[in-house]
Design a protein around this motif. Sequence first.
Motif, PDB file in Angstrom:
ATOM      1  N   TRP A   7       0.828  -1.206   0.000  1.00 15.33           N
ATOM      2  CA  TRP A   7       0.000   0.000   0.000  1.00 15.33           C
ATOM      3  C   TRP A   7       0.865   1.259   0.000  1.00 15.33           C
ATOM      4  CZ3 TRP A   7      -4.494  -0.626  -1.779  1.00 15.33           C
ATOM      5  CH2 TRP A   7      -5.185  -1.808  -1.559  1.00 15.33           C
ATOM      6  N   GLN A   8       1.944   1.248   0.746  1.00 20.07           N
ATOM      7  CA  GLN A   8       2.831   2.416   0.758  1.00 20.07           C
ATOM      8  C   GLN A   8       3.469   2.615  -0.616  1.00 20.07           C
ATOM      9  OE1 GLN A   8       3.034   0.038   3.161  1.00 20.07           O
ATOM     10  NE2 GLN A   8       2.516   1.104   5.056  1.00 20.07           N
ATOM     11  N   ALA A   9       3.859   1.516  -1.260  1.00 17.94           N
ATOM     12  CA  ALA A   9       4.451   1.611  -2.596  1.00 17.94           C
ATOM     13  C   ALA A   9       3.436   2.144  -3.604  1.00 17.94           C
ATOM     14  CB  ALA A   9       4.976   0.248  -3.034  1.00 17.94           C
ATOM     15  N   LEU A  10       2.194   1.711  -3.509  1.00 20.43           N
ATOM     16  CA  LEU A  10       1.149   2.209  -4.416  1.00 20.43           C
ATOM     17  C   LEU A  10       0.882   3.697  -4.204  1.00 20.43           C
ATOM     18  CD1 LEU A  10      -1.396  -0.743  -4.432  1.00 20.43           C
ATOM     19  CD2 LEU A  10       0.033   0.051  -6.320  1.00 20.43           C
ATOM     20  N   ILE A  11       0.871   4.127  -2.963  1.00 17.23           N
ATOM     21  CA  ILE A  11       0.647   5.547  -2.672  1.00 17.23           C
ATOM     22  C   ILE A  11       1.794   6.386  -3.224  1.00 17.23           C
ATOM     23  CG2 ILE A  11       0.534   7.245  -0.806  1.00 17.23           C
ATOM     24  CD1 ILE A  11      -1.073   5.120   0.782  1.00 17.23           C
ATOM     25  N   VAL A  12       3.013   5.936  -3.037  1.00 12.29           N
ATOM     26  CA  VAL A  12       4.174   6.666  -3.575  1.00 12.29           C
ATOM     27  C   VAL A  12       4.109   6.697  -5.098  1.00 12.29           C
ATOM     28  CG1 VAL A  12       6.687   6.610  -3.811  1.00 12.29           C
ATOM     29  CG2 VAL A  12       5.625   6.241  -1.579  1.00 12.29           C
ATOM     30  N   ALA A  13       3.736   5.594  -5.722  1.00 16.46           N
ATOM     31  CA  ALA A  13       3.625   5.538  -7.184  1.00 16.46           C
ATOM     32  C   ALA A  13       2.558   6.511  -7.684  1.00 16.46           C
ATOM     33  CB  ALA A  13       3.311   4.123  -7.640  1.00 16.46           C
ATOM     34  N   MET A  14       1.446   6.604  -6.988  1.00 12.10           N
ATOM     35  CA  MET A  14       0.388   7.539  -7.389  1.00 12.10           C
ATOM     36  C   MET A  14       0.867   8.988  -7.277  1.00 12.10           C
ATOM     37  SD  MET A  14      -2.237   5.865  -8.387  1.00 12.10           S
ATOM     38  CE  MET A  14      -3.660   6.894  -8.191  1.00 12.10           C
ATOM     39  N   ILE A  15       1.599   9.302  -6.212  1.00 10.11           N
ATOM     40  CA  ILE A  15       2.113  10.661  -6.044  1.00 10.11           C
ATOM     41  C   ILE A  15       3.111  10.992  -7.142  1.00 10.11           C
ATOM     42  CG2 ILE A  15       3.523  12.119  -4.534  1.00 10.11           C
ATOM     43  CD1 ILE A  15       2.149  10.693  -2.166  1.00 10.11           C
TER      44      ILE A  15
END
Length: 58
Positions: A7-15
């Motif tokens: 989830w943290q990786a997905l959030i960083v990717a979205m940003i």
Amino acid sequence: MFTPGIWQALIVAMIVLLLFGTRLPSVMRSLGEGITEFKKGMKGTESDPNSRIEDQSE
């Protein structure tokens, strides 16, 4: 140590996509061209195979 989860990786990717979305294709294209040129340099091959023949005949 802190290891990011999915989830943290997905959030960083979205940003990253939100911030750099318009420039990302050109950056990836440049990266691909750089990798291709690096591989050509490592092989030692030239783009024009006839130039090696001309060099040897002199």
